[in-house]
Design a protein around this motif. Structure first.
Motif, mmCIF file in Angstrom:
data_model
loop_
_atom_site.group_PDB
_atom_site.id
_atom_site.type_symbol
_atom_site.label_atom_id
_atom_site.label_comp_id
_atom_site.label_asym_id
_atom_site.label_seq_id
_atom_site.Cartn_x
_atom_site.Cartn_y
_atom_site.Cartn_z
ATOM 1 N N LYS A 257 8.709 10.702 -16.103
ATOM 2 C CA LYS A 257 7.973 9.499 -16.716
ATOM 3 C C LYS A 257 8.842 8.422 -16.989
ATOM 4 O O LYS A 257 8.263 7.336 -17.604
ATOM 5 N N SER A 258 9.906 8.559 -16.986
ATOM 6 C CA SER A 258 10.879 7.422 -17.117
ATOM 7 C C SER A 258 12.087 7.306 -16.182
ATOM 8 O O SER A 258 12.485 8.118 -15.477
ATOM 9 N N MET B 167 6.191 4.790 -13.566
ATOM 10 C CA MET B 167 6.768 3.710 -14.438
ATOM 11 C C MET B 167 5.850 2.676 -14.505
ATOM 12 O O MET B 167 5.469 1.729 -13.730
ATOM 13 N N GLY B 168 5.158 2.496 -15.815
ATOM 14 C CA GLY B 168 4.474 1.427 -16.316
ATOM 15 C C GLY B 168 3.185 1.394 -15.303
ATOM 16 O O GLY B 168 2.873 0.187 -15.084
ATOM 17 N N GLY B 169 2.586 2.353 -14.855
ATOM 18 C CA GLY B 169 1.550 2.688 -14.035
ATOM 19 C C GLY B 169 1.865 2.563 -12.657
ATOM 20 O O GLY B 169 0.851 2.704 -11.786
ATOM 21 N N ASN B 170 3.044 2.340 -12.284
ATOM 22 C CA ASN B 170 3.668 2.274 -11.056
ATOM 23 C C ASN B 170 4.439 3.510 -10.473
ATOM 24 O O ASN B 170 4.776 4.337 -11.333
ATOM 25 N N ASP C 195 0.771 -1.328 0.126
ATOM 26 C CA ASP C 195 0.087 -0.016 0.049
ATOM 27 C C ASP C 195 0.839 1.177 -0.165
ATOM 28 O O ASP C 195 1.407 1.673 0.970
ATOM 29 N N LEU C 196 0.898 1.909 -0.976
ATOM 30 C CA LEU C 196 1.798 3.177 -1.248
ATOM 31 C C LEU C 196 1.480 4.245 -0.296
ATOM 32 O O LEU C 196 2.411 4.823 0.442
ATOM 33 N N ILE D 192 10.157 3.549 -2.495
ATOM 34 C CA ILE D 192 9.531 2.528 -2.392
ATOM 35 C C ILE D 192 8.460 2.543 -3.716
ATOM 36 O O ILE D 192 8.104 3.508 -4.298
ATOM 37 N N MET D 193 7.910 1.273 -4.026
ATOM 38 C CA MET D 193 6.740 1.238 -5.015
ATOM 39 C C MET D 193 5.712 0.123 -4.551
ATOM 40 O O MET D 193 6.181 -0.611 -3.757
ATOM 41 N N ALA D 194 4.449 0.378 -4.976
ATOM 42 C CA ALA D 194 3.581 -0.501 -4.417
ATOM 43 C C ALA D 194 3.182 -1.607 -5.592
ATOM 44 O O ALA D 194 3.153 -1.212 -6.746
#
Length: 301
Positions: free
Chosen positions: A278-279, A177-180, A155-156, A196-198
């Motif tokens: 975005k990248s 990144m790719g929806g994350n 949970d972000l 962190i990434m969810a």
């Protein structure tokens, strides 16, 4: 809370013994003597603080804990009070646990994602003791600490609130990144000490970054991985946010090692402006031949 750096990591792994060669021969880390003489435990370091990375044999690849440094005993006491006000239970370590961590005192707690963290002060320093496991220039540590880690959380928003409001981490920037959404935090001049990434229902250590003093160290390590056929998770590239030139290799314990050079720093906290990108990379960092990370797993229960 006055967290100043990432002080150490402890990892459990069925392949802990492989780090005895992987650490010094591939990464250039120095082997540290374990203060408790525990069998099937490999202790490594990238500077004059022994045992910054400890891998203990166990049934699965998992992050046992991340150790966060505080300046003094008074700051540790204040941190415990802040945790208690936030409803987080902190457990005081035994003398043996402090000896194993090579610190004067520490407390442990669990974050909302289920990771165990330790807050400590007084980490052991042995001046002039670091001797890399192979020929190289050395690592960027000092006030910037061990390096940085990237954690996968379920949970972000929950983790973001905890790291900012309870632990006092400060956002450097974000990347879509790719929806994350990746969120990067700093606690010292290192551009980020934590990111962190969810992934819903998942938790784990994605990678540990080790920063070297010379771009040639990156190139030599890259050649060494190719020569030894060590799986690469991502090829050489340069990141958009911290401008790190790096590549990613798979460790014996499933998580990745980012091996890099040249990251920019947060030199003036007051003038730092949070942006988003975005990248993740300006160039390179293409997928390599390594399998999926083995230290990120579904949450049980």
């Amino acid at each position: 809370m006055k967290i100043t750096s990432l002080g150490y990591l402890r990892v459990e792994s069925p392949d802990a013994k492989d780090w005895a060669t992987f650490g010094p021969e591939v990464l250039g880390l120095a082997v540290s003597e374990d203060p408790l003489g525990r069998p099937n435990t490999v202790a490594l370091t990238n500077d004059d603080r022994p045992g910054r990375i400890v891998i203990t044999e166990g049934q699965q690849n998992r992050l046992q804990c991340a150790g966060w440094e505080l300046p003094s005993a008074e700051d540790l006491a204040d941190a415990v009070e802040e945790l208690e006000r936030a409803g987080v239970a902190a457990q005081r370590a035994t003398a043996e646990q402090c000896e194993a961590a090579r610190v004067r005192d520490l407390v442990s707690f669990t974050d909302p994602a289920g990771f165990t963290h330790e807050l400590f002060y007084g980490q052991l320093v042995v001046p002039g003791s670091f001797k890399p496991g192979r020929a190289m220039s050395g690592f960027v540590t000092g006030g910037q600490g061990l390096g940085h880690i990237v954690l996968v959380v379920p949970d972000l928003v929950q983790s973001l609130d905890f790291y900012r409001k309870v632990l006092g981490f400060r956002i450097s920037d974000e990347i879509d990144m790719g929806g994350n959404r990746l969120i990067f935090f700093h606690v010292n001049p290192r551009h980020h000490t934590l990111a962190i990434m969810a992934i819903p229902g998942m938790r784990g250590l994605h990678h540990l970054m080790l920063q070297v003093d010379s771009v040639d160290d990156v190139g030599r390590a890259h050649d060494l991985c190719l020569d030894r056929k060590i799986p690469l998770a991502m090829t050489l590239g340069r990141h958009t946010n911290d401008r790190m030139l790096s590549f990613y290799l798979r460790s014996p314990s499933g998580f990745e090692i980012e091996y890099g050079w040249g990251a920019q720093t947060v030199d003036d906290e007051d003038d730092w402006v949070v942006t988003h990108m975005k990248s993740t990379s300006i160039w390179g960092h293409r997928p390599g031949d390594a399998p999926a990370p083995g230290c990120v797993e579904p949450i049980q229960g």
